[in-house]
Design an enzyme around this catalytic site. Structure first.
Site, mmCIF file in Angstrom:
data_model
loop_
_atom_site.group_PDB
_atom_site.id
_atom_site.type_symbol
_atom_site.label_atom_id
_atom_site.label_comp_id
_atom_site.label_asym_id
_atom_site.label_seq_id
_atom_site.Cartn_x
_atom_site.Cartn_y
_atom_site.Cartn_z
ATOM 1 N N GLU A 102 -12.128 53.871 -90.973
ATOM 2 C CA GLU A 102 -10.681 53.957 -91.211
ATOM 3 C C GLU A 102 -10.280 55.412 -91.315
ATOM 4 O O GLU A 102 -11.082 56.245 -91.720
ATOM 5 C CB GLU A 102 -10.333 53.301 -92.564
ATOM 6 C CG GLU A 102 -10.623 51.840 -92.618
ATOM 7 C CD GLU A 102 -10.604 51.317 -94.049
ATOM 8 O OE1 GLU A 102 -10.120 52.032 -94.956
ATOM 9 O OE2 GLU A 102 -11.080 50.195 -94.248
ATOM 10 N N LYS A 143 -8.780 58.517 -93.105
ATOM 11 C CA LYS A 143 -8.614 58.895 -94.509
ATOM 12 C C LYS A 143 -7.243 59.557 -94.622
ATOM 13 O O LYS A 143 -7.033 60.664 -94.139
ATOM 14 C CB LYS A 143 -9.736 59.852 -94.923
ATOM 15 C CG LYS A 143 -9.693 60.249 -96.366
ATOM 16 C CD LYS A 143 -11.066 60.777 -96.758
ATOM 17 C CE LYS A 143 -11.109 61.669 -97.959
ATOM 18 N NZ LYS A 143 -10.044 61.671 -98.888
ATOM 19 N N ASP A 150 -4.135 61.373 -96.243
ATOM 20 C CA ASP A 150 -4.058 62.403 -97.275
ATOM 21 C C ASP A 150 -2.800 62.220 -98.119
ATOM 22 O O ASP A 150 -1.773 62.850 -97.914
ATOM 23 C CB ASP A 150 -4.053 63.783 -96.607
ATOM 24 C CG ASP A 150 -4.485 64.864 -97.576
ATOM 25 O OD1 ASP A 150 -4.920 64.512 -98.687
ATOM 26 O OD2 ASP A 150 -4.377 66.049 -97.214
ATOM 27 N N TYR A 199 -5.989 49.737 -98.341
ATOM 28 C CA TYR A 199 -7.303 49.620 -97.696
ATOM 29 C C TYR A 199 -8.406 48.995 -98.546
ATOM 30 O O TYR A 199 -9.554 48.999 -98.144
ATOM 31 C CB TYR A 199 -7.778 50.993 -97.214
ATOM 32 C CG TYR A 199 -7.586 52.109 -98.252
ATOM 33 C CD1 TYR A 199 -8.297 52.111 -99.441
ATOM 34 C CD2 TYR A 199 -6.685 53.133 -98.027
ATOM 35 C CE1 TYR A 199 -8.114 53.109 -100.373
ATOM 36 C CE2 TYR A 199 -6.501 54.141 -98.949
ATOM 37 C CZ TYR A 199 -7.212 54.130 -100.126
ATOM 38 O OH TYR A 199 -7.026 55.108 -101.047
ATOM 39 N N LYS A 211 -15.153 64.404 -93.591
ATOM 40 C CA LYS A 211 -13.890 65.129 -93.648
ATOM 41 C C LYS A 211 -13.742 66.077 -92.468
ATOM 42 O O LYS A 211 -14.702 66.714 -92.046
ATOM 43 C CB LYS A 211 -13.790 65.890 -94.971
ATOM 44 C CG LYS A 211 -13.544 64.912 -96.116
ATOM 45 C CD LYS A 211 -13.312 65.589 -97.431
ATOM 46 C CE LYS A 211 -11.946 66.142 -97.582
ATOM 47 N NZ LYS A 211 -11.654 66.601 -98.937
ATOM 48 N N CYS A 246 8.995 102.952 -95.759
ATOM 49 C CA CYS A 246 9.665 101.651 -95.818
ATOM 50 C C CYS A 246 10.312 101.368 -94.458
ATOM 51 O O CYS A 246 11.060 102.203 -93.941
ATOM 52 C CB CYS A 246 10.724 101.655 -96.916
ATOM 53 S SG CYS A 246 11.743 100.171 -96.889
ATOM 54 N N CYS A 260 14.396 101.492 -95.239
ATOM 55 C CA CYS A 260 15.171 102.660 -95.672
ATOM 56 C C CYS A 260 14.427 103.974 -95.452
ATOM 57 O O CYS A 260 14.979 105.046 -95.663
ATOM 58 C CB CYS A 260 15.563 102.523 -97.135
ATOM 59 S SG CYS A 260 14.180 102.716 -98.260
ATOM 60 N N CYS A 306 8.205 99.744 -101.860
ATOM 61 C CA CYS A 306 9.243 100.723 -101.559
ATOM 62 C C CYS A 306 9.912 101.048 -102.896
ATOM 63 O O CYS A 306 10.446 100.154 -103.549
ATOM 64 C CB CYS A 306 10.258 100.122 -100.588
ATOM 65 S SG CYS A 306 11.762 101.112 -100.516
ATOM 66 N N CYS A 352 17.633 100.953 -100.901
ATOM 67 C CA CYS A 352 17.013 100.260 -99.769
ATOM 68 C C CYS A 352 17.835 99.013 -99.425
ATOM 69 O O CYS A 352 17.938 98.089 -100.236
ATOM 70 C CB CYS A 352 15.582 99.882 -100.141
ATOM 71 S SG CYS A 352 14.728 98.972 -98.868
HETATM 72 S S1 IVH Z 1 -11.770 53.870 -99.911
HETATM 73 C C1 IVH Z 1 -14.145 52.607 -103.604
HETATM 74 N N1 IVH Z 1 -10.304 54.284 -97.743
HETATM 75 O O1 IVH Z 1 -9.546 59.276 -100.410
HETATM 76 C C2 IVH Z 1 -13.237 52.835 -102.467
HETATM 77 N N2 IVH Z 1 -10.083 55.813 -99.547
HETATM 78 O O2 IVH Z 1 -11.492 61.242 -101.376
HETATM 79 C C3 IVH Z 1 -12.714 54.227 -102.417
HETATM 80 N N3 IVH Z 1 -8.414 57.579 -99.179
HETATM 81 O O3 IVH Z 1 -9.961 57.936 -103.620
HETATM 82 C C4 IVH Z 1 -11.586 54.478 -101.531
HETATM 83 N N4 IVH Z 1 -7.791 56.941 -97.160
HETATM 84 O O4 IVH Z 1 -7.526 58.019 -102.540
HETATM 85 C C5 IVH Z 1 -10.633 54.719 -98.990
HETATM 86 N N5 IVH Z 1 -9.063 54.498 -95.798
HETATM 87 C C6 IVH Z 1 -9.367 54.947 -97.020
HETATM 88 C C7 IVH Z 1 -8.767 56.081 -97.585
HETATM 89 C C8 IVH Z 1 -9.166 56.479 -98.859
HETATM 90 C C9 IVH Z 1 -7.602 57.819 -98.137
HETATM 91 C C10 IVH Z 1 -8.444 58.400 -100.413
HETATM 92 C C11 IVH Z 1 -8.558 57.607 -101.691
HETATM 93 C C12 IVH Z 1 -9.897 58.005 -102.245
HETATM 94 C C13 IVH Z 1 -10.027 59.393 -101.718
HETATM 95 C C14 IVH Z 1 -11.441 59.907 -101.759
#
Ligand code: IVH
Length: 678
Positions: A119, A121, A123, A231, A318, A412, A415, A430, A436
């Site tokens: 999935e 991740k 932010d 999720y 990441k 500067c 000026c 400056c 200025c």
């Molecule tokens: S699973 C025990 N799935 O990333 C399950 N987390 O750095 C833990 N996050 O705490 C979470 N997208 O806030 C999961 N598809 C995703 C996610 C996700 C973002 C965040 C979440 C987690 C943090 C960890």
């Protein structure tokens, strides 16, 4: 103890302290000062040290705890709620080889075939939703992992989160966790708005989302464009055997799940997903920082279990912070209000994390030297914790035949004064504060700003007034005539009238705002308020000794020096006298000050203001403050009065009932403060 051990202990302690501090900045203040990558590297260092020296590992090390978004000082504005199951974090890596080790570890532990779900991740900010009988009954932030803030009312304002489920086959009681995030376009709009109202900008969409979720007025949350992707479903007796099926079920109940989730039958398929999204994510309308890889089979998940902080059945790969490669076309040197000179690079426009970047900051000359930067160089730009992207490196292999060396200007750019650099400061300044043009215009803009005198004059107007030679210092603004204004290009009767009205209105601006407007170095809004409250008029402040100044809350030596320096300059005293002669308040209004004992009528009382009044809510609040009262945004047991106008917030009235807080009207407030002047 061996000397080496002592050094290691010191290093570990330092790392722990540093990480704790960054946790606070990230989770509580929503204002990180380092990039996620830099943070992850600090954490990695600590993890390896604790692994190498297991006798030095401790249970409450940040390596074993989930970062907390709960306020550490003062009382949280939200009720807190216990999580039924702890809300954990994830192990993470930037290294694909570690994803292979993750797979090998799992294969060894289970000794059977494993499928993964990949999935994105997202932010954003983690949230846990509870549905009972198909209705959303509770939404809680991660908090410290065991308990979080109950922000149900705010979450109900997010359109993609259904208050009621569709279909029938959902468990009667379950929890679903996910992410609340701010798409790029909402983030850019929000920051644009904050820029025009001179509010502090959010560093990134994650902080903007987390900050928005903690707003005290739910109706404001609805304007922030927040979205959600869920999720992780948790319930006793789940209606499926795999994570993938659960996501699909959740989607059928009307819950928002990601459309970019993939079932992977082998590590190769996982890697293909990683590679695809590392590039493709740049086109997504919302921010992502990696991929989460989860064991699909729920029974396998159960057998793998958890460590103190993370599940063993999931990990995050990441992405490195998005970097863009582009070329430096030229360098500008910007002079700020206080004279500091900052080099800013003009770049060939390039797309980076949802925005087109044309300029990047370089902070100071040391950085230019360190990078050995030349004009025409190819440079990497990255967004860190700050708003303006920064240049993080160069690509020397692409250096042109004729690199143009950069030498920091001696004078500067505006000026022509010779720049000065104090030994202990990294920046050049400056020194020509009064002559200025850039500094003069910046000082005027600060004076007219919303949080200062609130005069209808933005950058363009100040530029026009300056060019015409009408205005050189703030007091000149009050000498402007309608004829002067009509002389400016594009100005008509109406704009001139509105401007003069705002000028007239500014004369009743409170003393604390006037003090802030003067732009004395290091006097921000809060310090201005404290000083105004303490000294009550400008003459007391001018003649205050260093000791008296130090008595004021939040005033330290640097500020004392700055105040002394400012008032020692006869031009500044002249400016103040001129402003005074135009009727600008240089004292807290007389009737504000107290009964015969010198106490303000609302001293030690705490108020909450809700509803529509005969004047703006802001005016009611500043009135309360100028009579010594305190204004907070949520009703709690510490509130003394709730002042209600038309259509007050339902919740506030309810809370007032709960805490036995007296509800009064605007007229009753007036009666409380109409003490006879002495
Ligand atoms: S699973 C025990 N799935 O990333 C399950 N987390 O750095 C833990 N996050 O705490 C979470 N997208 O806030 C999961 N598809 C995703 C996610 C996700 C973002 C965040 C979440 C987690 C943090 C960890």
């Amino acid at each position: 103890m061996k000397v080496r051990d002592k050094k290691i202990i010191e290093k570990i302690n330092l790392l722990r302290k540093e990480i704790e501090e960054h946790n606070r900045k990230y989770y509580v203040e929503n204002n990180p000062v380092i990039s996620d990558f830099e943070y992850d590297m600090l954490m990695q260092d600590l993890i390896s040290l604790e692994r190498d020296y297991p006798d030095l590992a401790v249970r409450n090390s940040p390596t074993n705890r989930v970062g907390s978004d709960l306020a550490t000082s003062g009382k949280s504005q939200f009720e807190q709620a216990e999580h039924r199951y702890p809300m954990l974090s994830l192990g993470n890596t930037y290294d694909k080889a570690e994803i292979l080790s993750f797979n090998e570890r799992i294969a060894k532990l289970l000794n059977e075939r494993v499928e993964y779900v990949c999935e994105l991740k997202i932010d954003g900010s983690a949230i846990s939703l509870t549905y009972s009988g198909g209705e959303l009954v509770r939404a809680v932030t991660r908090g410290d992992g065991s308990r979080g803030d109950d922000i149900t009312r705010n979450v109900l304002e997010i359109p993609s989160i259904p208050p009621k489920l569709t279909g029938r086959d959902y468990p009667d009681f379950f929890e679903i966790r996910g992410e609340i995030f701010m798409p790029w376009d909402s983030f850019n709009k929000l920051n644009q708005l904050r820029l025009s109202s001179e509010e502090e900008l959010f560093a990134n969409p994650r902080n903007a989302a987390a900050g928005s979720l903690k707003l005290l007025d739910p109706s404001e949350v609805s304007n922030r464009g927040l979205k959600s992707i869920l999720y992780h479903l948790i319930a006793d007796g789940l209606p499926a055997k795999t994570h993938y099926e659960l996501l699909s079920a959740a989607s059928h109940w009307g819950l928002p799940v990601s459309e970019h989730t993939r079932l992977c039958k082998s590590p190769d398929e996982v890697f293909a997903f990683l590679d695809y999204w590392d590039e493709k994510r740049k086109e997504l309308p919302y921010p992502t920082d990696g991929v989460v890889i989860k064991v699909n089979d729920l029974d396998q998940q159960r057998r793998l279990g958890f460590t103190a902080k993370t599940p063993r059945w999931a990990t995050a790969y990441k992405f490195k912070a998005e970097k863009a490669l582009t070329r430096i076309v030229s360098l500008d040197y910007q002079v700020g209000r206080t004279g500091a000179v900052t080099p800013v690079a003009n770049l060939i426009p390039v797309l980076l994390s949802g925005t087109t970047v044309k300029r990047a900051s370089l902070h100071n000359y040391d950085q230019i030297r360190l990078l050995d930067l030349h004009i025409n160089d190819y440079v990497y730009v990255e967004k860190g914790g700050e708003i303006i992207p920064k240049i993080v490196g160069i690509d020397p292999s692409r250096r042109s035949q004729d690199p143009v060396k950069i030498s920091f200007p001696e004078f500067c750019p505006d000026c022509g004064s010779r720049l000065v650099k104090k030994e202990e400061e990294a920046r050049h300044y400056c020194p020509n504060t009064k002559g200025c043009p850039t500094q003069i215009k910046a000082a005027l803009l600060h004076f007219t700003g919303r949080k200062a005198m609130d005069i209808l004059a933005g950058e363009a107007t100040i530029e026009q007034l300056f060019q015409k030679g009408f205005v050189r210092k703030p007091s000149d603004l009050y000498k402007l005539t309608k004829e002067n204004l009509l002389d400016l290009e594009g100005w008509k009767e109406r704009s001139a009238r509105r401007f003069l009205q705002s000028l007239e209105k500014s004369k009743s601006t409170s003393f604390s705002k006037v003090l802030f407007a003067l732009g004395i170095r290091y006097i921000g809004e809060t310090t201005a308020k404290n000083l105004a409250m303490h000294f009550t008029n400008i003459d007391n402040l001018i003649s205050a000794s260093a000791e008296e100044l130090l008595d004021v809350e939040e005033v330290g030596e640097i500020l004392v020096n700055s105040v002394k320096e400012y008032f020692a300059d006869p031009d500044n005293i002249l400016l103040i006298r001129e402003l005074e002669s135009f009727g600008i308040l240089m004292a807290e209004e007389k009737r504000f000050s107290s009964d015969s004992n010198g106490t303000l009528p609302l001293a030690e009382l705490t108020f909450v203001v809700s509803g529509v009044f005969s004047v703006s809510r802001e005016q009611i609040k500043s009135k309360i403050e100028s009579y010594g009262g305190k204004v907070t945004s949520a009703v709690s047991s510490k509130t003394d009065f709730l002042i209600t106008g038309d259509s007050p917030g339902e919740n506030k009235v309810k809370q007032a009932g709960k805490f036995n807080v007296k509800i009064i009207s605007e007229q009753e407030l007036e009666a409380m403060i109409s003490v006879s002047p002495d």
